[in-house]
Design a protein around this motif. Structure first.
Motif, PDB file in Angstrom:
ATOM      1  N   GLU A  78       5.614   4.139  -1.606  1.00  0.00           N
ATOM      2  CA  GLU A  78       6.485   5.310  -1.474  1.00  0.00           C
ATOM      3  C   GLU A  78       6.156   6.328  -2.566  1.00  0.00           C
ATOM      4  O   GLU A  78       6.109   7.536  -2.320  1.00  0.00           O
ATOM      5  CB  GLU A  78       7.958   4.901  -1.554  1.00  0.00           C
TER       6      GLU A  78
ATOM      7  N   ASP B 234       3.205   8.101  -1.609  1.00  0.00           N
ATOM      8  CA  ASP B 234       3.378   8.776  -0.315  1.00  0.00           C
ATOM      9  C   ASP B 234       2.356   8.288   0.711  1.00  0.00           C
ATOM     10  O   ASP B 234       1.790   9.081   1.467  1.00  0.00           O
ATOM     11  CB  ASP B 234       3.303  10.301  -0.512  1.00  0.00           C
TER      12      ASP B 234
ATOM     13  N   GLN C 135       4.850   0.548   3.748  1.00  0.00           N
ATOM     14  CA  GLN C 135       5.778   1.103   2.759  1.00  0.00           C
ATOM     15  C   GLN C 135       7.225   0.609   2.927  1.00  0.00           C
ATOM     16  O   GLN C 135       7.729   0.534   4.044  1.00  0.00           O
ATOM     17  CB  GLN C 135       5.773   2.640   2.891  1.00  0.00           C
TER      18      GLN C 135
END
Lengths: 361, 361
Positions: B146, B149, B322
């Motif tokens: 995260e 990204d 993620q």
């Protein structure tokens, strides 16, 4: 002598005197689990010896009564001074009603099994009618007298105490996959408060204890912090519990912010300092000096039934006898035999002086 | 497709291919108590989708098998990877025999209730005959992707882990009567080690966790310290668990000495780092890039069944998807829907590439 049990379960032995005004000698026979042999047997058995001596001397000028207070330690349900606080009227039955022991048994039912009705426990207060003085002998439970190489001391009063449950709430995450700098770790926050609390107490000359003993057992899922200190400086060496708690609270908020946690404090109980009676302190000082040559005056960090008698307005004093290695609430708790003998002799002298003081009005 | 349960309770679905050499896709359906919805459902359900697609395409060149490993989390008895370690032969039945859950139920009896005989659990190893590759998709369970990204990553292997129970023994004394400087306080010593352990992990780029989760529940009367890190630097970013533990042990001895306590360490378990297969890492990298454009390689701080397959000598690789806010083992565990879809597509591509790789010998 007549013996009776009052509505709070306190056991009273009465030696009637010429006057109904009474000198009380008190203590308790209960102990903490896995505790020592002197807290509190010594005070009741010492008082019994004094009563035996007085009874042999013929009727005293005032009534003398020995009381064995019920459940001083409060070990099973986590609240101490049950019997003496019932007598002093400071017991709030509502606060006791919801208490449960580790097995889930409710206090009112357990009391009922022993013939005690929580609602009427405060009727024990009638026993204090005519009480003109209260005396109590106790082991020191700390290391001060041993360090000073003194057998006995006069107690100036008991420190104030505050007990709080402090809860840090963080965030649950995977222990392997969460980097250290992304954690919101309530255990780390708690560890920091343990150490900050110690620094606060050291700076203030007070004491603080986190999550041990009764408290830890009662709050298994929480973190219990007991801040124990006098709530205002009433005498040299007295402690400021409220100030400690205030500093601890501020400190915990800063820690919570830095650790990304929430913190909440819940007051469990608060007891103000209970100074003892100046004239009885003087008499106790004389009794100690006459017995062992040297006296010492010190406040008590531990709570005692005597604090309840002082709060009820009865002139009160205590004697301390040295504890070896300062250990108490521990099977290794011990006191030298010659010191035990001296402590009962000093209590006996103090009883005679107090009887004379009460008799003289 | 045929479905069977092996002697360790692992559930196997087999899609027979032209060759008996097999590509395994694995995961687990169990979760921790009060855990999230993706660890481990995602890996088994993702694998099921891949098998559906493969089955629709007609018999593959090699056999493809989906395995749902039994009791990956080990939440009830405090030991993880039951089914996969039985298959890999690293399970020691003697270490499991004495385990009990919080209610006191013994592991062998609970297994028997579910038709599993602890003594014969390792017969599950026969299922690995012919296994030529092992693939596993899992949520990251941490915040790294995260922060970068990125939706997906290729896992280089699992970190080594050590878990120890550390016990400080101090001296019980009266909390009110014992001055701070006369205490031998095991709680303060523990607090110091919690914070020193954090400093050690931060300096080493590893992680350490004290007394939380499973461990805390299992060792209610003790203090549990889980030191989790790779035991030697095998790749950039890998961690040195044995070094962390060694530094922690030295640190705890110094703390114990300063606090007047004793300290004892008891190793609970130790797992070395498990690097994955270089060729499968390349194939996984291709699959991720073809699916979402960008790939990333990272080690896993969490343990997985894949580590057992790697230790059994089966070429192994994992994909990470993620995790939102890095949360796992938590009801708030979640992953974006488009990332879940992409992760199953990447697993599908990886399966095809791996089947071709195995088929080509």
């Amino acid at each position: 002598m007549s013996v009776e049990t009052d509505p709070a379960g306190n056991l009273w032995a009465t030696l009637p005197g010429a006057s109904e005004r009474a000198v009380l000698i008190g203590g308790h026979l209960d102990s903490v689990s896995n505790g020592g042999w002197l807290d509190g047997c010594l005070n009741v058995l010492g008082g019994l010896e004094v009563l035996r001596r007085l009874a042999a001397d013929g009727p005293p000028p005032v009534t003398v009564r020995l009381v064995d207070w019920a459940d001083e330690e409060g070990f099973r349900f986590g609240r101490s001074l049950f019997g003496s606080s019932a007598a002093s009227q400071s017991l709030d039955p509502e606060l006791f009603r919801g208490l449960r022991d580790a097995s889930g048994a409710a206090l009112p039912e357990v009391l009922a099994e022993h013939g005690i009705d929580l609602v009427h426990a405060r009727d024990a207060g009638r026993q204090l009618t005519g009480a003109a003085a209260y005396l109590e002998l106790h082991i020191e439970q700390g290391p001060v007298l041993e360090r000073l190489d003194l057998p006995l001391a006069v107690v100036l009063g008991t420190y104030g105490v505050e007990r709080h449950v402090v809860r840090f709430s963080g965030e649950r995450a995977h222990v392997g996959a969460t980097p250290m700098d992304m954690r919101r770790d309530s255990v780390a926050a708690t560890a920091r408060l343990v150490l900050e609390g110690r620094r606060i107490a050291q700076a203030a000359g007070s004491v603080t204890t986190v999550g041990t003993g009764r408290d830890a057992r009662r709050h298994r899922d929480r973190r219990g912090a007991a801040l124990r200190a006098g709530d205002r400086p009433a005498a040299p060496g007295w402690r400021d519990a409220a100030g400690d708690a205030r500093r601890g609270r501020g400190c915990s908020r800063r820690i919570a912010e830095e650790e990304g946690c929430e913190v909440a404090w819940e007051l469990q109980w608060r007891i103000p300092p209970r100074p003892f009676h100046p004239q009885l302190i003087e008499l106790a000082d004389e009794a100690v000096r006459e017995t062992v040559g040297t006296s010492h005056r010190m406040p008590s960090g531990a709570l005692h039934d005597a604090a309840e008698m002082a709060s009820a307005g009865i002139p009160t004093v205590m004697l301390f006898v040295q504890s070896l290695r300062g250990l108490s609430h521990n099977p290794e708790e011990d006191t030298r035999t010659e010191h035990i003998v001296a402590s009962v002799e000093a209590l006996d002298r103090l009883a005679s002086k107090t009887i004379a003081w009460v008799a003289s009005g």
